[in-house]
Design a protein around this motif. Structure first.
Motif, short mmCIF file in Angstrom:
data_model
loop_
_atom_site.label_atom_id
_atom_site.label_comp_id
_atom_site.label_asym_id
_atom_site.label_seq_id
_atom_site.Cartn_x
_atom_site.Cartn_y
_atom_site.Cartn_z
N VAL A 1 0.82 -1.21 0.00
CA VAL A 1 0.00 0.00 0.00
C VAL A 1 0.85 1.26 0.00
O VAL A 1 0.51 2.25 -0.67
N ASP A 2 1.97 1.25 0.74
CA ASP A 2 2.72 2.50 0.88
C ASP A 2 3.36 2.97 -0.43
O ASP A 2 3.68 4.14 -0.59
N VAL A 3 3.54 2.04 -1.38
CA VAL A 3 4.03 2.47 -2.70
C VAL A 3 3.05 3.47 -3.31
O VAL A 3 3.42 4.54 -3.81
N PHE A 4 1.76 3.14 -3.27
CA PHE A 4 0.72 4.00 -3.84
C PHE A 4 0.47 5.23 -2.97
O PHE A 4 0.20 6.32 -3.48
N PHE A 5 0.58 5.05 -1.66
CA PHE A 5 0.35 6.17 -0.75
C PHE A 5 1.43 7.25 -0.94
O PHE A 5 1.13 8.44 -1.06
N ILE A 6 2.69 6.81 -0.98
CA ILE A 6 3.79 7.77 -1.07
C ILE A 6 3.89 8.38 -2.46
O ILE A 6 4.02 9.60 -2.62
N ARG A 7 3.80 7.54 -3.49
CA ARG A 7 4.01 8.03 -4.85
C ARG A 7 2.79 8.76 -5.42
O ARG A 7 2.93 9.76 -6.10
N ASP A 8 1.58 8.25 -5.13
CA ASP A 8 0.37 8.83 -5.72
C ASP A 8 -0.33 9.82 -4.79
O ASP A 8 -0.50 10.99 -5.14
N THR A 9 -0.70 9.34 -3.59
CA THR A 9 -1.45 10.20 -2.67
C THR A 9 -0.63 11.41 -2.24
O THR A 9 -1.12 12.55 -2.23
N LEU A 10 0.64 11.17 -1.85
CA LEU A 10 1.48 12.26 -1.36
C LEU A 10 2.36 12.86 -2.46
O LEU A 10 3.10 13.82 -2.18
N ALA A 11 2.33 12.29 -3.64
CA ALA A 11 3.07 12.82 -4.79
C ALA A 11 4.55 13.01 -4.50
O ALA A 11 5.16 14.01 -4.88
N ALA A 12 5.15 12.03 -3.85
CA ALA A 12 6.57 12.11 -3.50
C ALA A 12 7.42 11.53 -4.62
O ALA A 12 6.97 10.71 -5.42
N SER A 13 8.69 11.95 -4.66
CA SER A 13 9.63 11.46 -5.66
C SER A 13 10.10 10.06 -5.33
O SER A 13 9.90 9.56 -4.22
N THR A 14 10.76 9.42 -6.28
CA THR A 14 11.32 8.09 -6.02
C THR A 14 12.41 8.15 -4.96
O THR A 14 12.60 7.20 -4.20
N THR A 15 13.14 9.27 -4.89
CA THR A 15 14.18 9.42 -3.86
C THR A 15 13.56 9.42 -2.48
O THR A 15 14.05 8.75 -1.56
N VAL A 16 12.47 10.19 -2.32
CA VAL A 16 11.79 10.23 -1.02
C VAL A 16 11.22 8.85 -0.69
O VAL A 16 11.29 8.40 0.46
N PHE A 17 10.67 8.17 -1.71
CA PHE A 17 10.16 6.83 -1.46
C PHE A 17 11.26 5.91 -0.93
O PHE A 17 11.04 5.13 0.00
#
Length: 408
Positions: free
Chosen positions: A231-247
């Motif tokens: 789930v956190d892949v979608f939460f961080i990348r989509d919901t929070l619009a974070a970069s791959t570095t932040v992920f």
């Protein structure tokens, strides 16, 4: 239960911890490499999920057999034979390309882990006195987390620079650490003279009501945390619009927390490591997941994940100490294997459930739900533990103690 009654063998503890670090690094190195191989070859999510299932399912299904082997066979023979077997499997993985072959070999590799994990876990209580088991367990868990932290970055670098074959060959070489450890560690369990005694000890985790309640609560939390990994892949990348570095930074925060927790909880006095205390630690690992529902920036997840990981590290230490204390020494392999099977089964359920759920619900609320359900499971287990403890007979009595370990 049984611990060493003479001089402690800290040299064996350190050697076993180094072996665990090398072995875990190899495991994660192979897992990351193979996932990249399947993705780059265009096999899609089905092949990658099949790889994850192949790496997890045998640990749940084969664990009971692995526990019996750990209790009835010479630990030296088990470690050496398993190290050779797993090394050959990894060697084959370096030269196969078909996804079915890769998944099948990974399943065989996991079968080997189902035998070595309870063998190694059951060796630790034989190396130290009971008051020092938390420290020894903390060292062992810390070593595993270090290996876990190094492997993904190493795999990404090696695959990018050399292709997948070199990291897989390195993984095959890491299993030589098991062979070396098997010969070098002086502590041994169940040599042939003791095999009959181990076979005559009838033990099931589920007969211990207090331990059963703890394992069920822990399994519920593990299922939720496993779902979070998806789930956190979608939460961080989509919901929070974070970069791959932040992920990547957020993904590394949980293992960093586990490293901190393994060290910190490894210093907890033995008399404070109880099943109710373990449930409190379990609850602590869930609270950050609930807190994640209100963050507006992915960077806030880093401290939350560190806290959750720290309690996760504490859970690993507490489970080692509690299981070793409540199970007869001759059944330590079976006890650790049964607990591992329950946890691995729960992790697999969480992974399988996460995919459909993330398609239907907001990832933010899925994270909160995972943490909330785990917290409720830990709190609900508290009165059940008190009720079970009021009627139980302690395993750790003079009649159930076993002898000291046998040195080579």
């Amino acid at each position: 239960m049984s611990f060493t009654t003479g001089d402690e063998r800290w040299a064996d503890v350190y050697l076993l911890s180094i072996t665990r670090a090398v072995s875990v690094c190899g495991d994660f190195l192979a897992a990351t490499t193979l996932a990249l191989v399947l993705q780059q070859a265009g096999h899609g999510g089905l092949a990658v999920s099949g790889l994850m299932v192949a790496a997890s399912l045998p640990l749940a299904l084969v664990a009971p057999l692995g526990g019996r082997i750990a209790d009835r066979a010479d630990s030296r023979v088990v470690l050496v034979a398993a190290g050779v077997f797993q090394g050959l499997i990894c060697l084959a993985l370096a030269f196969v390309h078909h996804p079915v072959a890769i998944i099948g070999l990974v399943a065989l590799l996991a079968c080997g882990l189902a035998v070595t994990q309870p063998t190694i876990a059951a060796l630790v209580p034989q190396m130290v006195r009971p008051e020092n088991l938390a420290r020894a367990s903390g060292l062992n868990q810390t070593a595993g987390v270090i290996g876990m932290l190094i492997a993904p970055a190493l795999a990404g670098f090696l695959v990018g620079q050399t292709g997948p074959r070199l990291p897989l060959l390195l993984d095959a070489a890491t299993y030589l650490a098991l062979v070396v450890a098997g010969f070098a560690i002086r502590t041994r369990r169940t040599p042939p003279a003791a095999a009959e005694a181990a076979a005559n000890v009838r033990y099931r985790v589920w007969d211990d009501r207090t331990l059963t309640v703890m394992v069920v609560a822990l399994a519920a939390v593990v299922a939720g945390v496993s779902a979070v990994n998806v789930v956190d892949v979608f939460f961080i990348r989509d919901t929070l619009a974070a970069s791959t570095t932040v992920f990547g930074l957020v993904a590394a925060a949980w293992p960093v927390g586990m490293l901190i927790g393994s060290i910190a909880f490894g210093r907890v006095p033995r008399h404070r490591i109880t099943v109710p205390a373990a449930l409190v630690v379990v609850a602590g690992s869930c609270a950050p997941l609930i807190g994640s529902a209100v963050v507006g920036n992915a960077l806030w997840l880093i401290p939350l994940w560190i806290v959750g990981g720290a309690f996760n590290g504490g859970i690993n230490v507490f489970v080692m100490v509690i299981v070793a204390g409540r199970a007869p020494a001759a059944a330590h392999g079976r006890a650790f294997a049964m607990v591992s099977a329950a946890i691995q089964g729960a992790a697999l359920i969480g992974l399988l459930a996460a995919g459909p759920l993330v398609e239907q619900f907001d990832p933010r609320w899925l994270l909160a739900a995972a943490g909330g359900l785990g917290l409720l499971a830990a709190l609900a287990a508290m009165p059940l533990v008190r009720r079970a403890k009021a009627t139980e007979v302690e395993v750790d009595s003079p009649k159930t103690r076993r002898g000291a370990p046998v040195a080579a």
